[in-house]
Enzyme design. Structure first.
Site, short mmCIF file in Angstrom:
data_model
loop_
_atom_site.label_atom_id
_atom_site.label_comp_id
_atom_site.label_asym_id
_atom_site.label_seq_id
_atom_site.Cartn_x
_atom_site.Cartn_y
_atom_site.Cartn_z
N GLY A 100 116.37 84.31 -90.88
CA GLY A 100 116.09 85.52 -91.66
C GLY A 100 116.76 85.46 -93.02
O GLY A 100 117.46 84.50 -93.34
N GLY A 102 119.35 85.71 -94.91
CA GLY A 102 120.79 85.84 -94.70
C GLY A 102 121.55 86.10 -95.98
O GLY A 102 122.72 86.50 -95.94
N ARG A 199 107.40 82.58 -95.14
CA ARG A 199 107.62 81.18 -94.74
C ARG A 199 106.89 80.89 -93.44
O ARG A 199 106.58 81.82 -92.68
CB ARG A 199 109.13 80.96 -94.52
CG ARG A 199 109.96 81.28 -95.75
CD ARG A 199 111.30 81.90 -95.39
NE ARG A 199 111.98 82.41 -96.58
CZ ARG A 199 112.78 81.70 -97.35
NH1 ARG A 199 113.08 80.47 -97.01
NH2 ARG A 199 113.31 82.21 -98.44
N ASP A 268 111.57 76.87 -92.06
CA ASP A 268 111.96 78.13 -92.71
C ASP A 268 112.02 77.97 -94.22
O ASP A 268 112.20 78.97 -94.94
CB ASP A 268 113.30 78.64 -92.17
CG ASP A 268 114.40 77.59 -92.21
OD1 ASP A 268 114.27 76.58 -91.50
OD2 ASP A 268 115.36 77.77 -92.96
N ASN A 269 111.86 76.75 -94.72
CA ASN A 269 111.85 76.55 -96.17
C ASN A 269 110.45 76.20 -96.67
O ASN A 269 110.29 75.75 -97.80
CB ASN A 269 112.82 75.44 -96.56
CG ASN A 269 114.27 75.85 -96.37
OD1 ASN A 269 114.58 77.05 -96.38
ND2 ASN A 269 115.16 74.90 -96.21
#
Ligand code: AMP
Ligand code: MG
Length: 507
Positions: A100, A102, A199, A268-269
Site C-alpha cells: 500500500g 506507505g 498498480r 507493485d511498481n
C-alpha cells in the site's frame, strides 16, 4: 477536460477532487500527512507546473513558501483531503502480501488543461512522496531521503523528455529532518503527477484476499477512467488485460532502447497505464552489459537489463491471474499475456531499425542488428555514445571511421571492421544521404541521459544545500536529443575513477 483552463493560478487554488475515495474504505483511507519541519522548495519542473496551469515561477516568487507548505503535506489547502490506497504485490518473485501507499499521499485529482500532454487523459493525479507514515507504512518511517528524491525528480522529467511514458515530477521540497538509512540522511518530499497511480498490485490485493466484489469495482473504475474503449467489449476485463499487455510491451522496448534499468520491477511498481513508475535503484547503462543491474539488493540479477522484458511478462501473468475471476477463461488470459512477445519484438525491432538508421526492414537486418549489439556488449561500449557515434559514420565504402568510434570498439577492432563493411553495404539500399541518416538517428538516440555519475554530483551538491547542479542537469535533460554545444561534459561517459552504480532498495 476544461475548455478554458486558467493560465496562471496559485498552487493553493488547485481544485482538488478525490474520486477514488468514493470507492470506499476497502480501497483507501483519508490520511492527513505528517509533513516535515522547515520545508524548503528546492526544485520545480516548470514543464510540469504548466501541465497543471499553476504559477510557473514559484521558486522565484513570494509563493515559494506556500508551495513548500502545500507540497510537503504540511498544509493541504481547503477542500484537499489526501488519501492513501491499499495494494499488494510480488516482490523479487515472491508473494509479499499487503503493501500500500506507505509513504505517498494522493492530494487529489485536477483537470488537465491540455490532455495531449498526458496521453489523452482528462486529469492529473497529484501525489506527494515522503510526507510521513500512513496506515500502510508497515515497518517503514514514511520518509524519502533527499538523495533518492532528487533521483526520482530528475529521472521522471528526463524520461518524459526522452518520450517515454512516465509519472512526472512537479517539485521537490527538502527538510532538515534526519532520516536513518545506511547512513543518516535528510528528508525530502517529491510531488508526482500521473493520470493515475494504480498498480498491478492493486488488483492482486483484492484477488488474493478473495474480495471479488471489490476486484470488480476496481476493474470497472480503471476501465471507466483509463480504458473506456474496453467497456463495450464482450469481456471487458480481458480487453483491459490485452491493452495493458500492449502498453507494457511498448514501454519495455523503450526502456531497453535507451539502456534504462528500472531496478525493482516488482508487481507493485508496475503501472496499469504502462507508464514508468517508482524510481528507486534505477540506472541508465554506461557500458553495455546485458546482465547488469544497479540494484545491489538484487543478488541474482532478476531485474537486469536483459531480463526486463521477460519480467514484465511475468508480472503481466500475475496481473492476469488476479483478473482471472473476472475474465473467467484461463486460456484467453494466458493467450493475452502471450501476446506480449510479438508486441515487444515488433516494437523493439522498429526502434532498433531507427536507432541504427536502417529504415524499413530488409532481409538480414535482424542479424546485422544482433551483431552490432553483440559487438557493443563485448566491448562494453557506452550504450548512449555508441549510437550517436554510429550516426557519424560515413556510408562511403572504405571511408574513414571516426577515432572516437574506433576507441569505443578498441577491444574488437577486426569484428567491428567487418561489421562496418556490411553496414555500409546495407545503407546503400536506403536512399538517404549521410546527413539525413544522421539527423534521423540523432532524433531517436539521445545524447544526454541521467547518467549515475551526473546524478551523484548533483546529489552531493544538493546535500550541501546547493541545488544549482541539479537544476543545470534538469535543463540539459529537457533536450536529450539535441546536440547542445558546450554541454559535452553532460554527454560524456563516466570518468575512469567514477563508482559504478551500486544502489540498494533503501530510499
Ligand atoms: P518500494 O520498494 O519503494 O516500491 O516500496 C515497497 C512498499 O514499501 C510500498 O508499499 C511502499 O509504500 C513501502 N515503503 C517503501 N519505503 C517506505 C518507507 N520509508 N516508509 C513506509 N513505507 C515504505
Ligand atoms: Mg514502489
Amino acid at each position: 477536460m476544461s475548455s478554458h483552463p486558467p493560465s496562471h493560478r496559485p498552487a493553493c487554488a488547485l481544485p482538488f477532487t478525490q474520486p477514488f475515495a468514493e470507492l470506499g474504505d476497502a480501497f483507501s483511507r483519508v490520511v492527513r500527512p505528517q509533513g516535515v519541519p522547515a520545508p524548503r522548495l528546492c526544485l520545480v519542473s516548470l514543464d510540469a507546473a504548466r501541465l497543471l496551469a499553476v504559477d510557473a515561477t514559484p521558486h522565484e516568487s513570494a509563493d515559494a513558501q506556500g508551495w513548500a507548505e502545500l507540497f510537503s503535506g504540511n498544509q493541504p489547502p481547503p477542500g484537499c483531503d489526501p488519501i492513501c490506497t491499499v495494494y499488494a504485490g510480488h516482490q523479487f518473485g515472491a508473494w509479499a502480501g499487503q503493501l500500500g501507499d506507505g509513504r505517498t499521499h494522493l492530494l487529489g485529482v485536477v483537470p488537465a488543461p491540455d490532455s495531449s500532454q498526458n496521453g489523452g487523459y482528462a486529469h492529473w493525479e497529484v501525489q506527494i512522496k515522503g510526507a510521513g507514515r500512513t496506515p500502510y507504512s508497515r515497518h517503514g518511517d514514511g520518509r524519502a531521503v533527499l538523495r533518492s528524491s532528487i533521483r526520482e525528480f530528475l529521472c521522471s522529467e528526463a524520461m518524459w523528455h526522452l518520450g517515454i511514458p512516465t509519472t512526472r515530477a512537479l517539485c521537490l521540497v527538502a527538510s532538515p529532518l534526519p532520516v536513518a538509512r545506511e547512513r543518516m540522511e535528510t528528508a525530502a518530499v517529491v510531488t508526482r503527477l500521473a493520470p493515475g497511480f494504480i498498480r498491478f498490485g492493486h488488483f492482486e490485493h483484492f484477488a488474493y484476499t478473495g474480495q471479488l466484489m471489490a476486484l470488480r469495482t476496481l476493474t470497472d473504475w480503471t476501465i471507466a477512467q483509463f480504458y473506456p474503449e474496453c467497456s463495450q467489449a464482450a469481456n471487458p476485463a480481458l480487453e483491459l488485460l490485452k491493452a495493458v499487455v500492449r502498453r507494457t510491451a511498448h514501454l519495455m522496448a523503450q526502456w531497453q532502447c535507451v539502456g534504462f534499468i528500472h531496478g525493482v520491477m516488482n508487481t507493485d511498481n508496475m503501472s496499469i497505464l504502462g507508464w514508468t513508475l517508482d524510481y528507486g535503484p534505477f540506472a541508465f547503462m554506461d557500458g553495455f552489459d546485458p546482465d547488469h543491474t544497479p540494484n545491489t539488493t538484487d543478488r541474482f540479477g532478476r531485474y537486469a537489463w536483459a531480463r526486463q522484458p521477460g519480467i514484465a511478462r511475468w508480472n503481466l501473468m500475475a496481473l492476469a491471474q488476479a483478473l482471472l475471476p473476472l475474465i473467467g477463461q484461463p486460456q484467453s488470459a494466458i493467450d493475452a499475456v502471450e501476446g506480449f512477445n510479438a508486441t515487444f519484438s515488433n516494437s523493439m525491432r522498429d526502434l532498433l531499425q531507427r536507432k541504427l538508421g536502417l529504415g524499413d526492414v530488409r532481409p538480414g537486418d535482424d542479424e546485422l542488428v544482433d551483431r552490432w549489439l553483440a559487438a557493443m556488449a563485448e566491448s562494453r561500449a557506452d550504450w548512449t555514445l555508441a549510437f550517436r557515434l554510429l550516426a557519424q559514420l560515413s556510408t562511403i565504402p572504405g571511408g574513414p571511421v571516426p577515432a572516437a568510434f574506433q576507441s569505443v570498439f578498441a577491444t574488437r577492432p577486426e569484428g567491428m571492421r567487418a561489421w562496418i563493411v556490411d553496414y555500409r553495404v546495407r545503407l546503400q539500399a536506403n536512399e538517404s544521404t549521410d546527413a539525413e541518416r544522421r539527423a534521423s538517428m540523432d532524433a531517436v538516440n539521445p545524447r544526454f541521459v541521467l547518467r549515475h555519475h551526473l546524478a551523484q554530483h548533483a546529489i552531493a551538491r544538493a546535500e550541501s544545500g546547493d541545488f544549482a547542479a541539479a537544476q543545470d542537469l534538469m535543463d540539459v535533460l529537457r533536450h536529450p536529443y539535441a546536440e547542445q554545444p558546450g554541454r559535452d561534459m553532460f554527454a560524456a561517459a563516466p570518468p575512469q575513477d567514477a563508482d559504478a552504480p551500486a544502489l540498494s532498495c533503501s530510499s
